[in-house]
Design a protein around this motif. Structure first.
Motif, mmCIF file in Angstrom:
data_model
loop_
_atom_site.group_PDB
_atom_site.id
_atom_site.type_symbol
_atom_site.label_atom_id
_atom_site.label_comp_id
_atom_site.label_asym_id
_atom_site.label_seq_id
_atom_site.Cartn_x
_atom_site.Cartn_y
_atom_site.Cartn_z
ATOM 1 N N LYS A 1 -12.486 44.958 6.026
ATOM 2 C CA LYS A 1 -12.408 46.221 6.769
ATOM 3 C C LYS A 1 -12.568 45.976 8.257
ATOM 4 C CE LYS A 1 -16.819 48.355 6.950
ATOM 5 N NZ LYS A 1 -17.755 49.419 6.785
ATOM 6 N N ALA B 1 -12.234 49.263 1.295
ATOM 7 C CA ALA B 1 -12.401 49.801 -0.063
ATOM 8 C C ALA B 1 -13.275 51.040 0.048
ATOM 9 C CB ALA B 1 -13.068 48.753 -0.947
ATOM 10 N N ALA C 1 -21.736 38.753 -4.266
ATOM 11 C CA ALA C 1 -22.128 37.495 -3.614
ATOM 12 C C ALA C 1 -22.439 37.747 -2.152
ATOM 13 C CB ALA C 1 -20.991 36.477 -3.726
ATOM 14 N N LEU D 1 -25.840 31.455 5.770
ATOM 15 C CA LEU D 1 -24.515 31.017 5.339
ATOM 16 C C LEU D 1 -24.610 30.126 4.095
ATOM 17 C CD1 LEU D 1 -23.001 30.503 8.887
ATOM 18 C CD2 LEU D 1 -22.207 32.161 7.202
HETATM 19 C C1 LIG Z 1 -26.517 37.259 14.935
HETATM 20 C C2 LIG Z 1 -26.536 36.489 13.660
HETATM 21 C C3 LIG Z 1 -26.645 35.104 13.699
HETATM 22 C C4 LIG Z 1 -26.669 34.383 12.516
HETATM 23 N N1 LIG Z 1 -26.726 33.022 12.590
HETATM 24 C C5 LIG Z 1 -26.673 32.303 11.446
HETATM 25 C C6 LIG Z 1 -26.643 30.879 11.501
HETATM 26 O O1 LIG Z 1 -26.674 30.278 12.560
HETATM 27 N N2 LIG Z 1 -26.575 30.201 10.323
HETATM 28 C C7 LIG Z 1 -26.551 30.826 9.118
HETATM 29 O O2 LIG Z 1 -26.509 30.144 8.101
HETATM 30 N N3 LIG Z 1 -26.578 32.174 9.042
HETATM 31 C C8 LIG Z 1 -26.617 32.923 10.163
HETATM 32 N N4 LIG Z 1 -26.628 34.282 10.108
HETATM 33 C C9 LIG Z 1 -26.568 34.929 8.778
HETATM 34 C C10 LIG Z 1 -25.141 34.875 8.250
HETATM 35 O O3 LIG Z 1 -24.231 35.181 9.287
HETATM 36 C C11 LIG Z 1 -24.953 35.864 7.099
HETATM 37 O O4 LIG Z 1 -25.984 35.719 6.160
HETATM 38 C C12 LIG Z 1 -23.625 35.611 6.405
HETATM 39 O O5 LIG Z 1 -22.589 35.577 7.362
HETATM 40 C C13 LIG Z 1 -23.334 36.690 5.369
HETATM 41 O O6 LIG Z 1 -22.038 36.480 4.883
HETATM 42 P P1 LIG Z 1 -21.392 37.535 3.905
HETATM 43 O O7 LIG Z 1 -20.052 37.010 3.545
HETATM 44 O O8 LIG Z 1 -22.321 37.883 2.829
HETATM 45 O O9 LIG Z 1 -21.237 38.886 4.767
HETATM 46 P P2 LIG Z 1 -20.422 39.163 6.115
HETATM 47 O O10 LIG Z 1 -20.153 37.910 6.841
HETATM 48 O O11 LIG Z 1 -21.119 40.254 6.841
HETATM 49 O O12 LIG Z 1 -19.004 39.718 5.587
HETATM 50 C C14 LIG Z 1 -18.873 40.998 5.040
HETATM 51 C C15 LIG Z 1 -17.390 41.359 5.011
HETATM 52 O O13 LIG Z 1 -17.210 42.538 4.248
HETATM 53 C C16 LIG Z 1 -16.288 43.399 4.895
HETATM 54 N N5 LIG Z 1 -16.490 44.740 4.370
HETATM 55 C C17 LIG Z 1 -17.627 45.480 4.330
HETATM 56 N N6 LIG Z 1 -17.407 46.651 3.690
HETATM 57 C C18 LIG Z 1 -16.096 46.645 3.326
HETATM 58 C C19 LIG Z 1 -15.264 47.568 2.642
HETATM 59 N N7 LIG Z 1 -15.725 48.734 2.194
HETATM 60 N N8 LIG Z 1 -13.967 47.253 2.449
HETATM 61 C C20 LIG Z 1 -13.453 46.075 2.891
HETATM 62 N N9 LIG Z 1 -14.209 45.148 3.544
HETATM 63 C C21 LIG Z 1 -15.509 45.436 3.763
HETATM 64 C C22 LIG Z 1 -16.617 43.185 6.372
HETATM 65 O O14 LIG Z 1 -15.571 43.646 7.183
HETATM 66 C C23 LIG Z 1 -16.775 41.657 6.377
HETATM 67 O O15 LIG Z 1 -15.503 41.061 6.428
HETATM 68 C C24 LIG Z 1 -26.613 35.043 11.269
HETATM 69 C C25 LIG Z 1 -26.514 36.428 11.214
HETATM 70 C C26 LIG Z 1 -26.473 37.149 12.405
HETATM 71 C C27 LIG Z 1 -26.355 38.641 12.336
#
Ligand SMILES: Cc1cc2nc3c(=O)[nH]c(=O)nc-3n(C[C@H](O)[C@H](O)[C@H](O)COP(=O)(O)OP(=O)(O)OC[C@H]3O[C@@H](n4cnc5c(N)ncnc54)[C@H](O)[C@@H]3O)c2cc1C
Length: 458
Positions: free
Chosen positions: A35, A304, A418, A434
């Motif tokens: 999204k 979604a 996940a 990550l």
């Molecule tokens: C400022 C910051 C710095 C960080 N630094 C680190 C680091 O150095 N090392 C590390 O390991 N972790 C770090 N983290 C943590 C890490 O970034 C997250 O834990 C990780 O990226 C989560 O990944 P994810 O795929 O679960 O979610 P996200 O990366 O948030 O992805 C979620 C996805 O879902 C999509 N989405 C949401 N709702 C919908 C919907 N209804 N329909 C379609 N798409 C949707 C969003 O657009 C996005 O693409 C950091 C976090 C932040 C905020």
């Protein structure tokens, strides 16, 4: 226009992209929805697996050590759930958790090798990576542009180089904190310097963002110009290493690093930075490239919004873009919509809710979060060793990573979750973000593919 696929992945951060890439690489027809932007793109771009236990002051020296502690002490942690499968014998739980995370991280490192975000490091030790604040943080893998391994040599001399008009990095403050931290942990003082360089990306001289500088360095002979300023500063100090903020380029960062090193004769590395994050963006783009290369279909700007169920099976997801609405039918779905930044969770005066399926949300201690306002889970001090409990809220899942309801039964037998949408861990205090996203994305898609093959997921 309606679509059909075997696997639908909702969310294109690390968790969704790992899951989607694995399934599309295995020839499973996969659609991935994004999204908007992800927390993955805002991250520093280093892959943390497990840095600290909450409130601990000493980091884990290896991810395995951290995961072993998690298995023993944090039974609700997503890593611990990896060990709850019925096929895992009680005496092999830790091996299963460590082995799964190791396999996921190795897969990630291998997959990103020939992309714009290649990684270095291994599962056998945590790296102590330097940040733009001059502090260090434990992480498992860093991008190759951040490689500062040889800085450990006792005769190395470090120059922190900032940029005029770029407010996100103060080289003087970083140098001071770097020295103070060394002394605090009993290391001998080291010769350290700082300098400020001048760049004018697209004619702009002030309020520069890292993205603007990185784009500038990706073009023309800007690295040569940078080297002309940097070399005399490095020579004056006798520097062996130069630490710069993470701005080395979006598409050509590694080539830029090598050229800068060749022209200056010193080792140059990027510090871990703050959003907006160039290495985070590189990671996001590299992962999206992998997914597309594997034959997956990425629908950016597609949200979604609702669903239909057929008995206990999730049947289809309704999707909207600014111009159209469509229905996507899939045999299995991975929910990887992230937390508050990604948009998988939202909070208001009524409580914390999951935004697509209205699934049950819980706190880090597995109490209901559905009717508690988010402010109840936040501390007044923004950065505390125990972080903010609101980060631990999310979904609770069964051993196959399927979200469950109040009665402990899965909401649907073909919906898997996940990444950071899961409850029970706090990436910000643990340094695990990550790593959890990679490992749970890796496991959830295998469970989904087992489901597609007709394996009985009890
Ligand atoms: C400022 C910051 C710095 C960080 N630094 C680190 C680091 O150095 N090392 C590390 O390991 N972790 C770090 N983290 C943590 C890490 O970034 C997250 O834990 C990780 O990226 C989560 O990944 P994810 O795929 O679960 O979610 P996200 O990366 O948030 O992805 C979620 C996805 O879902 C999509 N989405 C949401 N709702 C919908 C919907 N209804 N329909 C379609 N798409 C949707 C969003 O657009 C996005 O693409 C950091 C976090 C932040 C905020």
């Amino acid at each position: 226009m309606d679509l059909e696929c075997d696997v639908l992945v909702i969310g294109a951060g690390m968790a969704g992209l790992v899951a989607g890439t694995i399934s599309s690489n295995e020839g499973v027809s996969t659609i991935l929805l994004r999204k908007g932007q992800s927390a993955t793109a805002y991250s520093s771009g280093a892959i943390d697996v497990m840095g600290y236990l909450p409130d601990a002051s000493e980091p884990f020296s290896t991810p395995s050590e951290g995961l072993t502690a998690v298995a023993a002490m944090l039974p609700l942690h997503p890593y611990s759930i990896v060990g709850y499968s019925e096929s895992v014998q009680p005496d092999t739980v830790v091996d299963e958790i460590v082995g799964s995370a190791r396999a996921a991280i190795s897969w990630l490192k291998n997959s990103l090798r020939d992309t714009i975000a290649p990684l270095i490091g291994s599962f056998d030790s945590n790296i102590s990576a330097l940040t733009v604040f001059g502090t260090t943080k434990p992480t498992c893998l860093v991008q190759e542009t951040m490689n500062s391994e040889s800085l450990q040599d006792e005769d190395s001399t470090l120059l922190f180089a900032g940029f005029a008009g770029y407010p996100d990095f103060n080289p003087s403050a970083a140098a001071k904190v770097f020295l103070e931290d060394r002394i605090a942990i009993g290391l001998p003082p080291r010769k350290v310097g700082r300098c400020v360089l001048k760049l004018a990306p697209f004619g702009k001289l002030y309020n520069l963002s890292s993205i603007e500088i990185a784009r500038h360095l990706d073009h023309g002979n800007s690295i040569e110009e940078l080297a002309k300023q940097l070399k005399p500063q490095a020579d004056k100090l006798g520097a062996t290493h130069v630490a710069i903020p993470p701005i080395l380029g979006i598409r050509n960062a590694l080539e830029n690093k090598k050229l800068l090193e060749e022209l200056t004769g010193v080792e140059v590395f990027e510090l871990l930075g703050v959003p907006p994050s160039v290495p985070g963006l590189r990671l996001q783009m590299a992962l999206e490239g992998l997914f597309r290369k594997g034959g997956g279909r990425l629908l950016a700007g597609h949200e979604a919004i609702s669903y239909t169920k057929n008995g206990e099976l999730l049947d289809a997801v309704m999707v909207r873009t600014p111009r159209r609405r469509m229905k996507i039918k899939s045999k299995a779905t991975i929910l990887a919509t992230g937390k508050f930044i990604g948009g998988g969770l939202a909070g208001d005066e009524n409580g914390i809710r999951e935004t697509v399926f209205d699934l049950m949300t819980v706190t880090g201690t597995y109490h209901s979060a559905g009717d508690i306002t988010p402010s109840r889970f936040t501390n007044r001090v923004s950065i505390t060793p125990s972080s903010q409990p609101v980060y631990s809220c999310g979904l609770t899942v069964d051993p196959h990573f399927r979200p469950v309801q109040e009665d402990g039964v899965e909401w649907s037998s073909n919906l898997f979750a996940a990444g950071s949408i899961l409850a029970g861990y706090d990436y910000s205090s643990e340094k695990s973000g990550l790593g959890v996203a990679t490992t749970t994305g890796y496991i959830a898609i295998r469970k989904a593919m087992d489901f597609l093959k007709g394996v009985d997921l009890k």
